[in-house]
Design an enzyme around this catalytic site. Sequence first.
Site, PDB file in Angstrom:
ATOM      1  N   GLY A 157      17.947  29.495 -27.538  1.00 58.64           N
ATOM      2  CA  GLY A 157      17.552  29.672 -28.936  1.00 58.64           C
ATOM      3  C   GLY A 157      18.232  30.828 -29.646  1.00 58.64           C
ATOM      4  O   GLY A 157      17.703  31.344 -30.630  1.00 58.64           O
ATOM      5  N   ASN A 192      20.945  30.626 -31.424  1.00 62.23           N
ATOM      6  CA  ASN A 192      21.269  30.132 -32.774  1.00 62.23           C
ATOM      7  C   ASN A 192      20.013  30.030 -33.633  1.00 62.23           C
ATOM      8  O   ASN A 192      20.045  30.296 -34.828  1.00 62.23           O
ATOM      9  CB  ASN A 192      21.975  28.776 -32.710  1.00 62.23           C
ATOM     10  CG  ASN A 192      23.463  28.923 -32.460  1.00 62.23           C
ATOM     11  OD1 ASN A 192      24.209  29.371 -33.324  1.00 62.23           O
ATOM     12  ND2 ASN A 192      23.895  28.570 -31.255  1.00 62.23           N
ATOM     13  N   MET A 224      19.609  19.312 -26.735  1.00 61.17           N
ATOM     14  CA  MET A 224      20.411  18.533 -25.810  1.00 61.17           C
ATOM     15  C   MET A 224      19.954  17.082 -25.657  1.00 61.17           C
ATOM     16  O   MET A 224      20.292  16.429 -24.677  1.00 61.17           O
ATOM     17  CB  MET A 224      20.468  19.237 -24.443  1.00 61.17           C
ATOM     18  CG  MET A 224      21.061  20.631 -24.535  1.00 61.17           C
ATOM     19  SD  MET A 224      22.542  20.736 -25.586  1.00 61.17           S
ATOM     20  CE  MET A 224      23.757  21.255 -24.410  1.00 61.17           C
ATOM     21  N   HIS A 252      28.339  22.760 -32.468  1.00 58.88           N
ATOM     22  CA  HIS A 252      28.929  22.404 -31.174  1.00 58.88           C
ATOM     23  C   HIS A 252      29.959  23.469 -30.801  1.00 58.88           C
ATOM     24  O   HIS A 252      30.743  23.901 -31.645  1.00 58.88           O
ATOM     25  CB  HIS A 252      29.588  21.016 -31.275  1.00 58.88           C
ATOM     26  CG  HIS A 252      30.107  20.539 -29.961  1.00 58.88           C
ATOM     27  ND1 HIS A 252      29.280  20.082 -28.959  1.00 58.88           N
ATOM     28  CD2 HIS A 252      31.362  20.486 -29.462  1.00 58.88           C
ATOM     29  CE1 HIS A 252      30.001  19.766 -27.905  1.00 58.88           C
ATOM     30  NE2 HIS A 252      31.277  19.993 -28.185  1.00 58.88           N
TER      31      HIS A 252
HETATM   32  C1  GAR Z   1      25.294  26.686 -28.220  1.00 60.22           C
HETATM   33  O1  GAR Z   1      26.505  27.143 -27.706  1.00 60.22           O
HETATM   34  C2  GAR Z   1      25.492  25.376 -28.944  1.00 60.22           C
HETATM   35  O2  GAR Z   1      26.700  25.291 -29.634  1.00 60.22           O
HETATM   36  C3  GAR Z   1      25.468  24.411 -27.801  1.00 60.22           C
HETATM   37  O3  GAR Z   1      24.438  24.874 -26.960  1.00 60.22           O
HETATM   38  C4  GAR Z   1      24.349  26.298 -27.080  1.00 60.22           C
HETATM   39  C5  GAR Z   1      22.912  26.653 -27.397  1.00 60.22           C
HETATM   40  O4  GAR Z   1      22.723  28.039 -27.348  1.00 60.22           O
HETATM   41  N1  GAR Z   1      25.234  23.071 -28.237  1.00 60.22           N
HETATM   42  C6  GAR Z   1      25.764  22.007 -27.660  1.00 60.22           C
HETATM   43  O5  GAR Z   1      26.475  22.064 -26.690  1.00 60.22           O
HETATM   44  C7  GAR Z   1      25.392  20.699 -28.311  1.00 60.22           C
HETATM   45  N2  GAR Z   1      26.250  19.663 -27.883  1.00 60.22           N
HETATM   46  P1  GAR Z   1      21.428  28.685 -27.985  1.00 60.22           P
HETATM   47  O6  GAR Z   1      20.221  27.936 -27.420  1.00 60.22           O
HETATM   48  O7  GAR Z   1      21.470  30.116 -27.506  1.00 60.22           O
HETATM   49  O8  GAR Z   1      21.522  28.562 -29.474  1.00 60.22           O
END
Ligand code: GAR
Length: 194
Positions: free
Chosen positions: A20, A22, A95, A114
């Site tokens: 989380g 982002n 996901m 992404h």
């Molecule tokens: C992030 O790097 C996002 O871009 C990626 O998962 C991570 C989540 O991090 N998303 C994907 O790969 C979607 N296909 P977070 O939970 O710390 O935000």
Amino acid sequence: MAKLIGLKKVKTAIFISGTGSNLESLIKFSLSKNSPIKINLIVSNNSKAKGLELAKIFKIKKKIYNFKNKSVSEKFILKDLKNNEIRLICLAGFMKILSKDFIKRFKGKILNIHPSLLPKYRGLDTHARVINNKEKYSGCTVHYVNSKLDAGRIILQKKVRVSKRDNAESLKIKILKQEHKLYPKAVIKILTNL
Ligand code: GAR
């Protein structure tokens, strides 16, 4: 997206599955005076997602659905979105793949981030594949969600240099830092039609 512009902040839901980070950057952005969004709901498919702790800290409503039966979970989520008058969805490390039907109901109002320079490296294990292929650059992309995986219209991208010393983990950290800046910028871009 022009329709979303108004004096009131756009009620937004963030969907997460894990850390989380982002989500945290979007919450902090949403609390700034000039933000066009207010985060009213956090949705997760994972009851153990670390990011869910932010719901308590920032007093944001959270909902968890396990997606064992996708159509049932999505039906409940659509109800939650309606009850909370949500007009924008930001997927942030979510996901699960949303169904075509769900996406159709929120057409043009679902964004995703992404960790690659799309259209390169769609799907999972992005950083490891980038390192294996000895790419000089990678990055991150915010895009609209359509029915194809990581393939909707691109809103913004940020390029990141891959150094010879990088491994998948160091690259992930480097790109995440950029993701935290890029997502708010992309939200501003679509909501103010820049
Ligand atoms: C992030 O790097 C996002 O871009 C990626 O998962 C991570 C989540 O991090 N998303 C994907 O790969 C979607 N296909 P977070 O939970 O710390 O935000």
